[in-house]
Motif scaffolding. Structure first.
Motif, short mmCIF file in Angstrom:
data_model
loop_
_atom_site.label_atom_id
_atom_site.label_comp_id
_atom_site.label_asym_id
_atom_site.label_seq_id
_atom_site.Cartn_x
_atom_site.Cartn_y
_atom_site.Cartn_z
N THR A 110 38.25 -23.15 -80.39
CA THR A 110 38.99 -22.28 -79.48
C THR A 110 40.45 -22.14 -79.91
N GLU A 111 40.87 -22.95 -80.88
CA GLU A 111 42.30 -22.93 -81.24
C GLU A 111 42.67 -21.78 -82.18
N SER A 112 41.88 -21.60 -83.25
CA SER A 112 42.28 -20.63 -84.25
C SER A 112 42.01 -19.19 -83.81
N ILE A 113 43.09 -18.46 -83.59
CA ILE A 113 42.94 -17.07 -83.14
C ILE A 113 42.32 -16.21 -84.23
N TYR A 114 42.69 -16.52 -85.48
CA TYR A 114 42.14 -15.75 -86.61
C TYR A 114 40.63 -15.89 -86.67
N LEU A 115 40.16 -17.14 -86.55
CA LEU A 115 38.73 -17.41 -86.61
C LEU A 115 38.01 -16.74 -85.43
N LYS A 116 38.63 -16.85 -84.26
CA LYS A 116 38.07 -16.27 -83.04
C LYS A 116 37.86 -14.76 -83.21
N GLN A 117 38.92 -14.10 -83.72
CA GLN A 117 38.85 -12.65 -83.91
C GLN A 117 37.78 -12.28 -84.94
N SER A 118 37.75 -13.07 -86.02
CA SER A 118 36.75 -12.79 -87.07
C SER A 118 35.35 -12.90 -86.50
N ILE A 119 35.11 -13.95 -85.72
CA ILE A 119 33.76 -14.18 -85.19
C ILE A 119 33.37 -13.03 -84.25
N LEU A 120 34.29 -12.68 -83.34
CA LEU A 120 33.97 -11.63 -82.37
C LEU A 120 33.67 -10.31 -83.07
N LYS A 121 34.47 -10.03 -84.12
CA LYS A 121 34.27 -8.79 -84.86
C LYS A 121 32.91 -8.82 -85.56
N SER A 122 32.59 -9.96 -86.19
CA SER A 122 31.31 -10.07 -86.90
C SER A 122 30.13 -9.91 -85.94
N ILE A 123 30.22 -10.58 -84.78
CA ILE A 123 29.11 -10.50 -83.81
C ILE A 123 28.89 -9.04 -83.39
N ASN A 124 29.99 -8.34 -83.11
CA ASN A 124 29.87 -6.92 -82.72
C ASN A 124 29.28 -6.07 -83.83
N ASN A 125 29.81 -6.27 -85.04
CA ASN A 125 29.32 -5.46 -86.16
C ASN A 125 27.86 -5.75 -86.47
N LEU A 126 27.46 -7.02 -86.29
CA LEU A 126 26.06 -7.37 -86.54
C LEU A 126 25.14 -6.66 -85.55
N GLN A 127 25.67 -6.42 -84.34
CA GLN A 127 24.87 -5.70 -83.34
C GLN A 127 24.49 -4.32 -83.88
N PRO A 144 35.15 -17.83 -92.15
CA PRO A 144 35.22 -16.38 -92.37
C PRO A 144 35.85 -15.98 -93.70
N ASN A 145 35.87 -16.91 -94.67
CA ASN A 145 36.53 -16.58 -95.94
C ASN A 145 35.54 -16.49 -97.10
N ILE A 146 34.36 -15.95 -96.84
CA ILE A 146 33.39 -15.83 -97.93
C ILE A 146 33.80 -14.65 -98.81
N ASP A 147 33.89 -14.93 -100.10
CA ASP A 147 34.32 -13.91 -101.05
C ASP A 147 33.36 -12.72 -101.09
N ARG A 148 33.92 -11.50 -101.06
CA ARG A 148 33.09 -10.28 -101.08
C ARG A 148 32.16 -10.26 -102.31
N LYS A 149 32.60 -10.95 -103.38
CA LYS A 149 31.77 -10.99 -104.60
C LYS A 149 30.41 -11.62 -104.32
N LYS A 150 30.34 -12.44 -103.26
CA LYS A 150 29.08 -13.12 -102.95
C LYS A 150 28.14 -12.25 -102.11
N ALA A 151 28.59 -11.04 -101.77
CA ALA A 151 27.80 -10.19 -100.87
C ALA A 151 26.39 -9.92 -101.42
N ILE A 152 26.31 -9.69 -102.73
CA ILE A 152 24.99 -9.39 -103.32
C ILE A 152 24.06 -10.59 -103.18
N ILE A 153 24.62 -11.78 -103.43
CA ILE A 153 23.81 -13.00 -103.33
C ILE A 153 23.30 -13.17 -101.90
#
Ligand SMILES: [Zn+2]
Length: 316
Positions: free
Chosen positions: A274-291, A230-239
Protein backbone atom coordinates in the motif's frame (compact mmCIF):
# COMPACT_ATOMS: atom_id res chain seq x y z
CA UNK A 1 9.76 -38.02 4.26
CA UNK A 2 8.80 -36.16 1.11
CA UNK A 3 8.96 -38.98 -1.45
CA UNK A 4 6.18 -39.01 -4.06
CA UNK A 5 5.11 -35.45 -3.28
CA UNK A 6 3.95 -33.61 -6.38
CA UNK A 7 6.68 -31.64 -8.17
CA UNK A 8 4.76 -28.39 -7.85
CA UNK A 9 5.71 -28.36 -4.14
CA UNK A 10 9.41 -28.67 -4.94
CA UNK A 11 10.56 -25.47 -3.26
CA UNK A 12 8.77 -26.04 0.05
CA UNK A 13 9.74 -29.73 0.00
CA UNK A 14 13.40 -28.80 -0.46
CA UNK A 15 13.34 -26.40 2.50
CA UNK A 16 11.74 -28.97 4.75
CA UNK A 17 14.11 -31.76 3.65
CA UNK A 18 17.04 -29.53 4.53
CA UNK A 19 15.59 -28.77 7.95
CA UNK A 20 15.02 -32.43 8.75
CA UNK A 21 18.39 -33.58 7.45
CA UNK A 22 20.26 -31.13 9.64
CA UNK A 23 19.32 -33.12 12.76
CA UNK A 24 16.61 -30.69 13.81
CA UNK A 25 19.07 -27.99 14.75
CA UNK A 26 17.53 -25.75 12.16
CA UNK A 27 13.82 -26.39 12.72
CA UNK A 28 12.51 -22.82 12.92
CA UNK A 29 10.61 -21.72 16.04
CA UNK A 30 7.85 -20.26 13.98
CA UNK A 31 6.69 -21.02 10.46
CA UNK A 32 3.92 -19.50 8.38
CA UNK A 33 2.60 -21.51 5.47
CA UNK A 34 0.48 -19.50 3.08
CA UNK A 35 -1.32 -20.11 -0.19
CA UNK A 36 -4.71 -21.20 -1.47
CA UNK A 37 -4.59 -24.87 -0.42
CA UNK A 38 -4.85 -25.20 3.38
CA UNK A 39 -5.22 -28.97 3.18
CA UNK A 40 -1.81 -29.26 1.52
CA UNK A 41 -0.37 -26.92 4.18
CA UNK A 42 -1.78 -29.11 6.95
CA UNK A 43 -0.17 -32.23 5.48
CA UNK A 44 3.16 -30.41 5.09
CA UNK A 45 3.03 -29.26 8.72
CA UNK A 46 2.53 -32.85 9.88
CA UNK A 47 5.26 -34.17 7.60
CA UNK A 48 7.68 -31.69 9.11
CA UNK A 49 6.56 -32.73 12.60
CA UNK A 50 7.17 -36.36 11.62
CA UNK A 51 10.59 -35.57 10.17
CA UNK A 52 11.59 -33.73 13.35
CA UNK A 53 10.39 -36.52 15.64
CA UNK A 54 11.06 -39.66 13.61
CA UNK A 55 13.34 -42.11 15.38
CA UNK A 56 13.39 -44.50 12.42
CA UNK A 57 14.16 -44.26 8.72
CA UNK A 58 12.74 -40.74 8.17
CA UNK A 59 10.86 -42.20 5.22
CA UNK A 60 7.18 -41.79 4.56
CA UNK A 61 6.37 -45.40 5.40
CA UNK A 62 8.38 -45.36 8.65
CA UNK A 63 6.70 -47.35 11.41
CA UNK A 64 8.50 -45.88 14.42
CA UNK A 65 6.33 -44.96 17.39
CA UNK A 66 6.41 -41.22 16.59
CA UNK A 67 5.54 -41.67 12.93
CA UNK A 68 2.67 -43.99 13.82
CA UNK A 69 1.33 -41.59 16.45
CA UNK A 70 1.54 -38.59 14.16
CA UNK A 71 0.00 -40.48 11.24
CA UNK A 72 -2.93 -41.36 13.48
CA UNK A 73 -2.96 -37.71 14.66
CA UNK A 74 -2.68 -38.93 18.24
CA UNK A 75 0.79 -37.74 19.18
CA UNK A 76 0.56 -36.09 22.61
CA UNK A 77 3.05 -33.36 21.64
CA UNK A 78 1.88 -32.57 18.12
CA UNK A 79 -1.23 -30.47 18.59
CA UNK A 80 -3.61 -28.92 16.13
CA UNK A 81 -4.84 -25.64 17.60
CA UNK A 82 -8.12 -24.40 16.13
CA UNK A 83 -11.45 -23.10 17.37
CA UNK A 84 -12.60 -26.73 17.69
CA UNK A 85 -9.34 -28.57 18.46
CA UNK A 86 -7.20 -28.67 21.62
CA UNK A 87 -9.67 -26.91 23.87
CA UNK A 88 -8.75 -27.02 27.56
CA UNK A 89 -11.40 -27.90 30.17
CA UNK A 90 -13.72 -25.02 30.88
CA UNK A 91 -13.14 -23.33 27.52
CA UNK A 92 -16.59 -22.82 25.98
CA UNK A 93 -15.50 -20.65 23.04
CA UNK A 94 -16.56 -22.31 19.81
CA UNK A 95 -15.89 -19.69 17.16
CA UNK A 96 -12.35 -18.54 17.98
CA UNK A 97 -8.95 -19.69 19.17
CA UNK A 98 -9.11 -18.47 22.77
CA UNK A 99 -6.75 -16.98 25.35
CA UNK A 100 -7.37 -20.13 27.42
CA UNK A 101 -5.85 -22.21 24.64
CA UNK A 102 -2.82 -19.92 24.50
CA UNK A 103 -2.40 -20.22 28.29
CA UNK A 104 -2.61 -24.00 27.98
CA UNK A 105 0.23 -23.91 25.43
CA UNK A 106 2.32 -21.63 27.65
CA UNK A 107 1.84 -23.99 30.61
CA UNK A 108 2.72 -26.92 28.39
CA UNK A 109 6.01 -25.55 27.05
CA UNK A 110 7.51 -24.60 30.42
CA UNK A 111 7.79 -28.32 31.12
CA UNK A 112 10.56 -29.98 29.13
CA UNK A 113 9.78 -32.78 26.72
CA UNK A 114 11.61 -35.58 24.94
CA UNK A 115 9.84 -34.66 21.74
CA UNK A 116 10.07 -31.78 19.32
CA UNK A 117 6.71 -30.17 20.04
CA UNK A 118 4.59 -28.70 17.27
CA UNK A 119 1.57 -26.44 17.58
CA UNK A 120 -0.25 -26.23 14.26
CA UNK A 121 -2.57 -23.22 14.20
CA UNK A 122 -5.43 -23.23 11.71
CA UNK A 123 -9.17 -22.77 11.45
CA UNK A 124 -11.34 -25.89 11.10
CA UNK A 125 -14.91 -27.02 10.71
CA UNK A 126 -16.83 -30.25 11.06
CA UNK A 127 -19.15 -30.60 8.09
CA UNK A 128 -19.64 -32.36 4.80
CA UNK A 129 -16.76 -31.74 2.39
CA UNK A 130 -17.19 -29.97 -0.92
CA UNK A 131 -15.97 -31.78 -4.04
CA UNK A 132 -13.02 -29.41 -4.16
CA UNK A 133 -12.07 -30.19 -0.54
CA UNK A 134 -12.44 -33.92 -1.17
CA UNK A 135 -10.07 -33.61 -4.16
CA UNK A 136 -7.49 -31.72 -2.13
CA UNK A 137 -7.50 -34.48 0.49
CA UNK A 138 -7.29 -37.18 -2.17
CA UNK A 139 -4.09 -35.59 -3.53
CA UNK A 140 -2.40 -36.68 -0.28
CA UNK A 141 -4.28 -39.94 0.36
CA UNK A 142 -1.05 -41.91 -0.15
CA UNK A 143 0.33 -40.43 3.10
CA UNK A 144 -2.27 -42.31 5.14
CA UNK A 145 -2.38 -39.30 7.42
CA UNK A 146 -5.42 -38.98 9.72
CA UNK A 147 -7.12 -35.75 10.70
CA UNK A 148 -7.53 -34.87 14.40
CA UNK A 149 -10.44 -35.35 16.79
CA UNK A 150 -13.23 -37.85 16.97
CA UNK A 151 -14.81 -36.62 13.74
CA UNK A 152 -11.79 -37.37 11.56
CA UNK A 153 -13.89 -38.06 8.47
CA UNK A 154 -15.66 -34.71 8.41
CA UNK A 155 -12.92 -32.50 9.87
CA UNK A 156 -11.85 -29.83 7.38
CA UNK A 157 -8.77 -27.63 7.84
CA UNK A 158 -9.24 -23.97 6.96
CA UNK A 159 -6.92 -20.97 6.91
CA UNK A 160 -6.47 -18.61 9.84
CA UNK A 161 -8.28 -15.28 9.56
CA UNK A 162 -8.19 -12.37 12.00
CA UNK A 163 -11.70 -13.40 12.98
CA UNK A 164 -10.80 -16.84 14.35
CA UNK A 165 -7.30 -15.80 15.45
CA UNK A 166 -7.65 -12.24 16.74
CA UNK A 167 -4.82 -9.78 17.26
CA UNK A 168 -5.33 -9.94 21.04
CA UNK A 169 -4.97 -13.72 21.13
CA UNK A 170 -2.04 -13.70 18.69
CA UNK A 171 -0.31 -11.09 20.84
CA UNK A 172 -0.78 -13.24 23.93
CA UNK A 173 1.26 -15.88 22.11
CA UNK A 174 3.90 -13.48 20.85
CA UNK A 175 6.43 -13.91 23.64
CA UNK A 176 6.37 -17.70 23.22
CA UNK A 177 6.92 -17.32 19.48
CA UNK A 178 9.76 -14.90 20.13
CA UNK A 179 11.65 -16.92 22.72
CA UNK A 180 10.35 -20.45 22.75
CA UNK A 181 12.13 -23.21 24.66
CA UNK A 182 14.22 -25.62 22.59
CA UNK A 183 12.34 -28.05 20.41
CA UNK A 184 9.12 -26.10 20.11
CA UNK A 185 7.75 -25.04 16.73
CA UNK A 186 4.65 -23.02 15.96
CA UNK A 187 3.13 -23.36 12.50
CA UNK A 188 0.43 -21.02 11.22
CA UNK A 189 -1.67 -21.92 8.18
CA UNK A 190 -3.36 -19.22 6.16
CA UNK A 191 -4.42 -18.33 2.65
CA UNK A 192 -3.14 -14.81 2.89
CA UNK A 193 -0.30 -13.62 5.06
CA UNK A 194 -2.27 -10.45 5.79
CA UNK A 195 -4.36 -12.56 8.17
CA UNK A 196 -1.47 -12.93 10.60
CA UNK A 197 -0.36 -9.97 12.74
CA UNK A 198 2.87 -8.45 11.48
CA UNK A 199 4.74 -9.02 14.77
CA UNK A 200 4.34 -12.78 14.32
CA UNK A 201 5.12 -12.62 10.59
CA UNK A 202 8.39 -10.81 11.26
CA UNK A 203 9.47 -13.56 13.68
CA UNK A 204 8.55 -16.46 11.39
CA UNK A 205 9.97 -18.26 8.40
CA UNK A 206 7.40 -17.83 5.66
CA UNK A 207 6.83 -20.46 2.96
CA UNK A 208 4.41 -20.32 0.07
CA UNK A 209 2.61 -23.60 -0.58
CA UNK A 210 1.22 -23.65 -4.11
CA UNK A 211 -2.30 -24.73 -4.88
CA UNK A 212 -5.27 -24.12 -7.10
CA UNK A 213 -6.44 -20.53 -6.84
CA UNK A 214 -9.94 -19.25 -7.41
CA UNK A 215 -9.55 -19.41 -11.17
CA UNK A 216 -8.27 -22.95 -10.98
CA UNK A 217 -4.76 -22.01 -11.78
CA UNK A 218 -1.69 -22.14 -9.60
CA UNK A 219 0.31 -19.05 -8.80
CA UNK A 220 3.80 -20.46 -9.14
CA UNK A 221 4.25 -19.68 -12.81
CA UNK A 222 3.01 -16.13 -12.20
CA UNK A 223 5.48 -15.58 -9.37
CA UNK A 224 8.27 -16.40 -11.80
CA UNK A 225 6.76 -14.67 -14.81
CA UNK A 226 6.03 -11.46 -12.92
CA UNK A 227 9.03 -11.42 -10.59
CA UNK A 228 10.27 -8.10 -12.07
CA UNK A 229 6.83 -6.53 -12.35
CA UNK A 230 6.20 -3.55 -12.81
CA UNK A 231 9.67 -3.22 -14.34
CA UNK A 232 9.67 -6.10 -16.81
CA UNK A 233 11.70 -5.12 -19.85
CA UNK A 234 9.61 -4.70 -23.04
CA UNK A 235 12.22 -6.89 -24.77
CA UNK A 236 10.77 -9.82 -22.80
CA UNK A 237 7.29 -9.30 -24.27
CA UNK A 238 7.77 -11.96 -26.96
CA UNK A 239 8.93 -14.51 -24.39
CA UNK A 240 5.94 -13.77 -22.17
CA UNK A 241 3.51 -13.97 -25.05
CA UNK A 242 4.93 -17.33 -26.19
CA UNK A 243 4.92 -18.62 -22.62
CA UNK A 244 1.25 -17.72 -22.10
CA UNK A 245 0.16 -19.50 -25.29
CA UNK A 246 2.22 -22.57 -24.47
CA UNK A 247 1.00 -22.64 -20.87
CA UNK A 248 -2.60 -22.32 -22.02
CA UNK A 249 -2.14 -25.25 -24.41
CA UNK A 250 -0.16 -27.50 -22.01
CA UNK A 251 -2.44 -26.95 -19.03
CA UNK A 252 -5.64 -26.82 -21.08
CA UNK A 253 -6.54 -23.46 -19.60
CA UNK A 254 -8.23 -20.77 -21.63
CA UNK A 255 -6.45 -17.46 -22.05
CA UNK A 256 -9.43 -15.85 -20.31
CA UNK A 257 -8.76 -17.98 -17.22
CA UNK A 258 -5.10 -17.03 -17.33
CA UNK A 259 -5.86 -13.32 -17.61
CA UNK A 260 -8.20 -13.59 -14.62
CA UNK A 261 -5.47 -15.32 -12.61
CA UNK A 262 -3.03 -12.55 -13.47
CA UNK A 263 -5.61 -9.99 -12.33
CA UNK A 264 -6.15 -11.87 -9.05
CA UNK A 265 -2.41 -12.10 -8.57
CA UNK A 266 -2.02 -8.36 -9.15
CA UNK A 267 -4.92 -7.59 -6.79
CA UNK A 268 -3.18 -9.60 -4.07
CA UNK A 269 0.02 -7.70 -4.79
CA UNK A 270 -1.93 -4.45 -4.42
CA UNK A 271 -3.22 -5.54 -1.00
CA UNK A 272 0.31 -6.26 0.18
CA UNK A 273 1.87 -3.04 -1.10
CA UNK A 274 0.00 0.00 0.00
CA UNK A 275 3.02 2.30 0.33
CA UNK A 276 4.40 2.61 -3.19
CA UNK A 277 2.18 4.91 -5.22
CA UNK A 278 4.05 4.03 -8.40
CA UNK A 279 3.43 0.32 -7.92
CA UNK A 280 -0.20 0.96 -6.97
CA UNK A 281 -0.81 2.97 -10.15
CA UNK A 282 0.95 0.41 -12.31
CA UNK A 283 -1.12 -2.43 -10.88
CA UNK A 284 -4.44 -0.60 -11.26
CA UNK A 285 -3.58 0.34 -14.84
CA UNK A 286 -2.57 -3.24 -15.69
CA UNK A 287 -5.72 -4.72 -14.14
CA UNK A 288 -7.89 -2.34 -16.18
CA UNK A 289 -6.01 -2.92 -19.40
CA UNK A 290 -6.14 -6.69 -18.89
CA UNK A 291 -9.93 -6.37 -18.70
CA UNK A 292 -9.79 -5.14 -22.31
CA UNK A 293 -8.02 -8.34 -23.35
CA UNK A 294 -10.90 -10.40 -21.89
CA UNK A 295 -13.23 -8.41 -24.12
CA UNK A 296 -10.90 -9.06 -27.07
CA UNK A 297 -11.10 -12.79 -26.36
CA UNK A 298 -14.89 -12.64 -26.23
CA UNK A 299 -14.85 -10.83 -29.58
CA UNK A 300 -12.87 -13.70 -31.15
CA UNK A 301 -9.57 -11.91 -31.65
CA UNK A 302 -6.74 -14.30 -32.51
CA UNK A 303 -5.13 -15.79 -29.38
CA UNK A 304 -1.69 -14.72 -30.61
CA UNK A 305 -2.85 -11.11 -30.87
CA UNK A 306 -4.33 -11.20 -27.37
CA UNK A 307 -1.25 -12.89 -25.86
CA UNK A 308 0.91 -10.17 -27.44
CA UNK A 309 -1.36 -7.53 -25.96
CA UNK A 310 -1.17 -9.12 -22.47
CA UNK A 311 2.63 -9.21 -22.71
CA UNK A 312 2.64 -5.56 -23.83
CA UNK A 313 0.52 -4.56 -20.82
CA UNK A 314 2.82 -6.35 -18.35
CA UNK A 315 6.07 -4.90 -19.71
CA UNK A 316 7.47 -1.42 -20.13
ZN1 LIG B 1 9.64 -42.62 11.95
Amino acid sequence: MFENIDKKYLSVTKFFEQIINSNNRSVPNSIILHGPDITAQYYFALLLARGANCSGSKKQDCECQNCRWIRANEHPEILTISKINSKPDGDDSKSVISIKQINMIKDNIVVSSDYHRFFIFCDAEIREKTVDEENKINNFKFLNQQFPGSNKESWIPLGLTNKCFSGIVANALLKSVEEPPDNVTFIFLTENIENIISTIVSRSQVYYVPGECRYNCDYDYLIQLLSDYPNIDRKKAIIISDFLLKYSKDKEKSLTEIVMSIQTYLKDMLKKNTESIYLKQSILKSINNLQETIIMLKSNFKEQTVADEIAYILTK
